[in-house]
Design an enzyme around this catalytic site. Structure first.
Site, PDB file in Angstrom:
ATOM      1  N   TYR A 184      -3.627  -0.296  10.017  1.00 20.26           N
ATOM      2  CA  TYR A 184      -3.432  -0.478   8.631  1.00 20.26           C
ATOM      3  C   TYR A 184      -2.024  -0.412   7.864  1.00 20.26           C
ATOM      4  O   TYR A 184      -1.213  -1.033   7.322  1.00 20.26           O
ATOM      5  CB  TYR A 184      -4.438   0.181   7.600  1.00 20.26           C
ATOM      6  CG  TYR A 184      -4.391  -0.111   6.089  1.00 20.26           C
ATOM      7  CD1 TYR A 184      -5.034  -1.316   5.596  1.00 20.26           C
ATOM      8  CD2 TYR A 184      -3.901   0.706   5.132  1.00 20.26           C
ATOM      9  CE1 TYR A 184      -5.284  -1.516   4.366  1.00 20.26           C
ATOM     10  CE2 TYR A 184      -4.179   0.273   3.975  1.00 20.26           C
ATOM     11  CZ  TYR A 184      -4.800  -0.767   3.475  1.00 20.26           C
ATOM     12  OH  TYR A 184      -4.634  -1.051   1.819  1.00 20.26           O
TER      13      TYR A 184
ATOM     14  N   SER B 261       0.776  -1.171  -0.079  1.00 16.53           N
ATOM     15  CA  SER B 261      -0.091  -0.150  -0.096  1.00 16.53           C
ATOM     16  C   SER B 261       0.982   1.149   0.079  1.00 16.53           C
ATOM     17  O   SER B 261       1.969   1.095   0.427  1.00 16.53           O
ATOM     18  CB  SER B 261      -0.872  -0.120   1.338  1.00 16.53           C
ATOM     19  OG  SER B 261      -1.400   1.329   1.569  1.00 16.53           O
TER      20      SER B 261
HETATM   21  P1  NAP Z   1     -10.908  -5.322  -0.466  1.00 16.36           P
HETATM   22  O1  NAP Z   1     -12.249  -4.816  -0.014  1.00 16.36           O
HETATM   23  O2  NAP Z   1      -9.786  -5.033   0.656  1.00 16.36           O
HETATM   24  O3  NAP Z   1     -11.161  -6.747  -0.385  1.00 16.36           O
HETATM   25  C1  NAP Z   1     -10.288  -7.939  -0.529  1.00 16.36           C
HETATM   26  C2  NAP Z   1     -10.903  -9.414  -0.373  1.00 16.36           C
HETATM   27  O4  NAP Z   1     -10.500  -9.860   0.846  1.00 16.36           O
HETATM   28  C3  NAP Z   1     -12.528  -9.167  -0.120  1.00 16.36           C
HETATM   29  O5  NAP Z   1     -13.069 -10.160  -0.743  1.00 16.36           O
HETATM   30  C4  NAP Z   1     -12.621  -9.508   1.424  1.00 16.36           C
HETATM   31  O6  NAP Z   1     -13.888  -9.863   1.935  1.00 16.36           O
HETATM   32  C5  NAP Z   1     -11.492 -10.612   1.561  1.00 16.36           C
HETATM   33  N1  NAP Z   1     -11.044 -10.817   2.964  1.00 16.36           N
HETATM   34  C6  NAP Z   1     -11.109  -9.986   3.993  1.00 16.36           C
HETATM   35  N2  NAP Z   1     -10.756 -10.903   5.034  1.00 16.36           N
HETATM   36  C7  NAP Z   1     -10.389 -11.872   4.854  1.00 16.36           C
HETATM   37  C8  NAP Z   1     -10.090 -13.051   5.403  1.00 16.36           C
HETATM   38  N3  NAP Z   1      -9.730 -13.194   6.503  1.00 16.36           N
HETATM   39  N4  NAP Z   1     -10.020 -14.401   4.596  1.00 16.36           N
HETATM   40  C9  NAP Z   1     -10.193 -14.263   3.396  1.00 16.36           C
HETATM   41  N5  NAP Z   1     -10.381 -13.101   2.572  1.00 16.36           N
HETATM   42  C10 NAP Z   1     -10.717 -11.935   3.331  1.00 16.36           C
HETATM   43  O7  NAP Z   1     -10.678  -5.080  -1.759  1.00 16.36           O
HETATM   44  P2  NAP Z   1      -9.486  -4.124  -2.716  1.00 16.36           P
HETATM   45  O8  NAP Z   1      -9.736  -2.765  -2.538  1.00 16.36           O
HETATM   46  O9  NAP Z   1      -9.443  -4.732  -3.958  1.00 16.36           O
HETATM   47  O10 NAP Z   1      -7.994  -4.442  -2.046  1.00 16.36           O
HETATM   48  C11 NAP Z   1      -7.304  -5.655  -2.350  1.00 16.36           C
HETATM   49  C12 NAP Z   1      -5.992  -5.448  -1.455  1.00 16.36           C
HETATM   50  O11 NAP Z   1      -5.344  -4.154  -1.889  1.00 16.36           O
HETATM   51  C13 NAP Z   1      -6.000  -5.365  -0.020  1.00 16.36           C
HETATM   52  O12 NAP Z   1      -4.776  -5.812   0.831  1.00 16.36           O
HETATM   53  C14 NAP Z   1      -5.854  -3.686   0.124  1.00 16.36           C
HETATM   54  O13 NAP Z   1      -5.416  -3.415   1.565  1.00 16.36           O
HETATM   55  C15 NAP Z   1      -5.009  -3.556  -0.907  1.00 16.36           C
HETATM   56  N6  NAP Z   1      -4.871  -2.090  -1.312  1.00 16.36           N
HETATM   57  C16 NAP Z   1      -6.109  -1.503  -1.720  1.00 16.36           C
HETATM   58  C17 NAP Z   1      -5.903  -0.148  -2.398  1.00 16.36           C
HETATM   59  C18 NAP Z   1      -7.103   0.670  -2.838  1.00 16.36           C
HETATM   60  O14 NAP Z   1      -7.072   2.047  -2.997  1.00 16.36           O
HETATM   61  N7  NAP Z   1      -8.264  -0.059  -2.830  1.00 16.36           N
HETATM   62  C19 NAP Z   1      -4.821   0.469  -2.392  1.00 16.36           C
HETATM   63  C20 NAP Z   1      -3.466  -0.247  -1.981  1.00 16.36           C
HETATM   64  C21 NAP Z   1      -4.107  -1.508  -1.414  1.00 16.36           C
HETATM   65  P3  NAP Z   1     -15.097  -8.859   2.577  1.00 16.36           P
HETATM   66  O15 NAP Z   1     -15.595  -8.232   1.484  1.00 16.36           O
HETATM   67  O16 NAP Z   1     -15.748  -9.588   3.448  1.00 16.36           O
HETATM   68  O17 NAP Z   1     -14.224  -7.691   3.134  1.00 16.36           O
HETATM   69  C1  GCO Z   2      -7.133   5.154   3.133  1.00 19.40           C
HETATM   70  C2  GCO Z   2      -7.135   4.013   1.990  1.00 19.40           C
HETATM   71  C3  GCO Z   2      -5.834   3.613   1.606  1.00 19.40           C
HETATM   72  C4  GCO Z   2      -5.662   2.793   0.524  1.00 19.40           C
HETATM   73  C5  GCO Z   2      -4.479   2.401  -0.005  1.00 19.40           C
HETATM   74  C6  GCO Z   2      -3.294   3.244  -0.275  1.00 19.40           C
HETATM   75  O1  GCO Z   2      -7.812   5.391   4.024  1.00 19.40           O
HETATM   76  O2  GCO Z   2      -5.945   5.794   3.206  1.00 19.40           O
HETATM   77  O3  GCO Z   2      -7.937   3.280   2.227  1.00 19.40           O
HETATM   78  O4  GCO Z   2      -5.052   3.166   2.954  1.00 19.40           O
HETATM   79  O5  GCO Z   2      -6.625   1.915   0.560  1.00 19.40           O
HETATM   80  O6  GCO Z   2      -3.983   1.346   0.688  1.00 19.40           O
HETATM   81  O7  GCO Z   2      -2.419   2.795  -1.197  1.00 19.40           O
END
Ligand code: NAP
Ligand code: GCO
Length: 265
Positions: free
Chosen positions: A159, A146
């Protein structure tokens, strides 16, 4: 240079929490590059939703219910995948959660929960797949990190602690298992438009954009939020033989956020 090095033909990829969002987009790209897709999610409803979305795209994905924080369940899922499909060549630790709560209002239980899913679970999943990767002579592990692996901000202490830890777990897996031909790298997505970030993009009562939404666009040299599709090329690269000498690296896919000091007011 052999362009076949970018192919994932014949590889088995397990992407955690990949029913939708970033994990789904990565799985879609892996399928296009030739891999067999395996995913899990936390409950049957999400797995069913994922299976329907994969079927809609003609992707023959294998979906399982598994809580990645439960070591016993993960060990038994990996054994089941190895028996039913084959040895996992590529693991993407994608499942994650966030709690946006000011630190002094956050309960220790909430803090622990975030660390459990975002840091302990990648350890549990990597630990479960590495022995067979060693036996097979190769393996790729991609941890979804992240911006918060590098930066802090109000309300995301757990986080940021977890994602910063995940960066170091990535480097440590590289350090311990690099000589076994296992590459462990991270992808650090910038601000990506998924359900996880939807509250930060909600329209205001007067129809104007959320202040955080405007803030992110102004902090991003690309001047936009990312899409899950922006992560597809980088993920295929890190899963493929084209990156066999890239190890312990975090590839930030952030439209330039980390390079930029921000616009002068
Ligand atoms: P997300 O909402 O974080 O979803 C990830 C999936 O993981 C969801 O289906 C969630 O289920 C599932 N999950 C949660 N807890 C779990 C567990 N204990 N066992 C198995 N599955 C579980 O979706 P996303 O935004 O696509 O994020 C994916 C990854 O990228 C995450 O690690 C997030 O931190 C990272 N990330 C996201 C962003 C962003 O801007 N979106 C940026 C940087 C990094 P639920 O729907 O029930 O929670
Ligand atoms: C926040 C966001 C972030 C992003 C992401 C950034 O509240 O600042 O949720 O943490 O999801 O991980 O890279």
């Amino acid at each position: 240079m052999n362009m076949k090095d970018f192919s994932l033909e014949g590889k088995i990829a397990w992407i955690t929490g990949a029913s939708y969002g970033i994990g789904f987009a990565i799985a879609e790209a892996f399928h296009a590059a030739g891999a067999t897709i395996v995913f899990n999610d936390i409950n049957q409803d999400l797995v069913n939703k994922g299976l329907a979305s994969y079927a809609e795209k003609n992707i023959p994905a294998h979906g399982y219910v598994c809580d990645v924080t439960n070591e016993e369940a993960v060990q038994s899922l990996v054994k089941q995948i190895e028996k039913e499909i084959g040895v996992i060549d590529i693991l993407v630790n994608n499942a994650g959660i966030i709690r946006r709560i000011p630190m002094i209002e956050m309960s220790a239980a909430d803090f622990r929960k975030v660390i459990d899913v975002d840091l302990n679970a990648p350890f549990i999943c990597a630990k479960a797949v590495i022995p067979s990767m060693i036996e097979k002579g190769h393996g790729k592990i991609i941890n979804i990190c992240s911006m918060m692996s590098e930066l802090g901000r109000e309300t995301v202490s757990a986080y940021a602690a977890a994602k910063g830890g995940l960066k170091m777990l990535t480097r440590n897996i590289c350090s311990e298992y690099g000589e076994k031909n296992i590459q462990c790298n991270g992808i650090g997505p910038g601000y990506i438009a998924t359900p996880q970030t939807a509250p930060l993009r909600e329209r205001q009562a007067d129809g104007s954009r959320h202040p955080f939404d405007q803030f992110i666009v102004s902090k991003t040299p690309a001047a936009r939020w990312g899409n899950p599709e922006d992560l597809q090329g980088p993920a295929v690269f890190l899963a493929s033989d084209a990156s066999n000498f890239v190890n312990g690296h975090i590839l930030y896919v952030d439209g330039g956020i980390l390079a930029y000091i921000g616009k002068q007011p």
